[in-house]
Write a protein that holds these residues in place. Structure first.
Motif, PDB file in Angstrom:
ATOM      1  N   PHE A  26       0.836  -1.208   0.000  1.00  0.00           N
ATOM      2  CA  PHE A  26       0.000   0.000   0.000  1.00  0.00           C
ATOM      3  C   PHE A  26       0.865   1.250   0.000  1.00  0.00           C
ATOM      4  O   PHE A  26       2.080   1.183   0.170  1.00  0.00           O
ATOM      5  CB  PHE A  26      -0.920   0.015   1.224  1.00  0.00           C
ATOM      6  N   GLY A  27       0.206   2.387  -0.170  1.00  0.00           N
ATOM      7  CA  GLY A  27       0.859   3.681  -0.008  1.00  0.00           C
ATOM      8  C   GLY A  27       1.623   4.159  -1.218  1.00  0.00           C
ATOM      9  O   GLY A  27       1.514   3.618  -2.316  1.00  0.00           O
ATOM     10  N   LYS A  28       2.402   5.190  -0.978  1.00  0.00           N
ATOM     11  CA  LYS A  28       3.174   5.874  -2.009  1.00  0.00           C
ATOM     12  C   LYS A  28       4.097   4.921  -2.766  1.00  0.00           C
ATOM     13  O   LYS A  28       4.342   5.107  -3.950  1.00  0.00           O
ATOM     14  CB  LYS A  28       3.986   6.981  -1.343  1.00  0.00           C
ATOM     15  N   TYR A  29       4.616   3.924  -2.076  1.00  0.00           N
ATOM     16  CA  TYR A  29       5.576   2.991  -2.677  1.00  0.00           C
ATOM     17  C   TYR A  29       4.964   1.604  -2.921  1.00  0.00           C
ATOM     18  O   TYR A  29       5.675   0.606  -2.950  1.00  0.00           O
ATOM     19  CB  TYR A  29       6.828   2.895  -1.810  1.00  0.00           C
ATOM     20  N   GLN A  30       3.653   1.566  -3.118  1.00  0.00           N
ATOM     21  CA  GLN A  30       2.979   0.296  -3.381  1.00  0.00           C
ATOM     22  C   GLN A  30       3.623  -0.388  -4.588  1.00  0.00           C
ATOM     23  O   GLN A  30       3.889   0.239  -5.610  1.00  0.00           O
ATOM     24  CB  GLN A  30       1.492   0.532  -3.669  1.00  0.00           C
TER      25      GLN A  30
END
Length: 80
Positions: A26-30
């Motif tokens: 998940f998130g910005k660096y998924q």
């Protein structure tokens, strides 16, 4: 799930192989491999709190690895 320790108390190397090949879910660096996450992102998690469960343990472990300049140990373990 791999055991963290073997019978003689040594770290199970399969944990490092798994850490080198797990993707951020998940998130910005998924989609990024955890071992490729930028150190400031791990520092942010360290300050705010790692997620619960296995991912949190992996991120905390990776934080310690990067903090101590040992990320080179994970690079040969990445599966092509």
């Amino acid at each position: 799930m791999a055991k963290q320790e073997t019978n003689n108390g040594m770290l199970n190397p399969d944990i490092l192989v798994e850490l080198a090949n797990t993707k951020m879910p998940f998130g910005k660096y998924q989609g990024w491999l955890l071992c490729n996450l930028p150190e400031p992102y791990l520092v942010w998690f360290h300050q705010k709190g790692f997620p619960a469960g296995k991912l949190g343990v992996q991120l905390a472990t990776l934080y310690e690895i990067k903090l101590n300049g040992l990320e080179y140990l994970l690079k040969p373990l990445i599966k092509k």
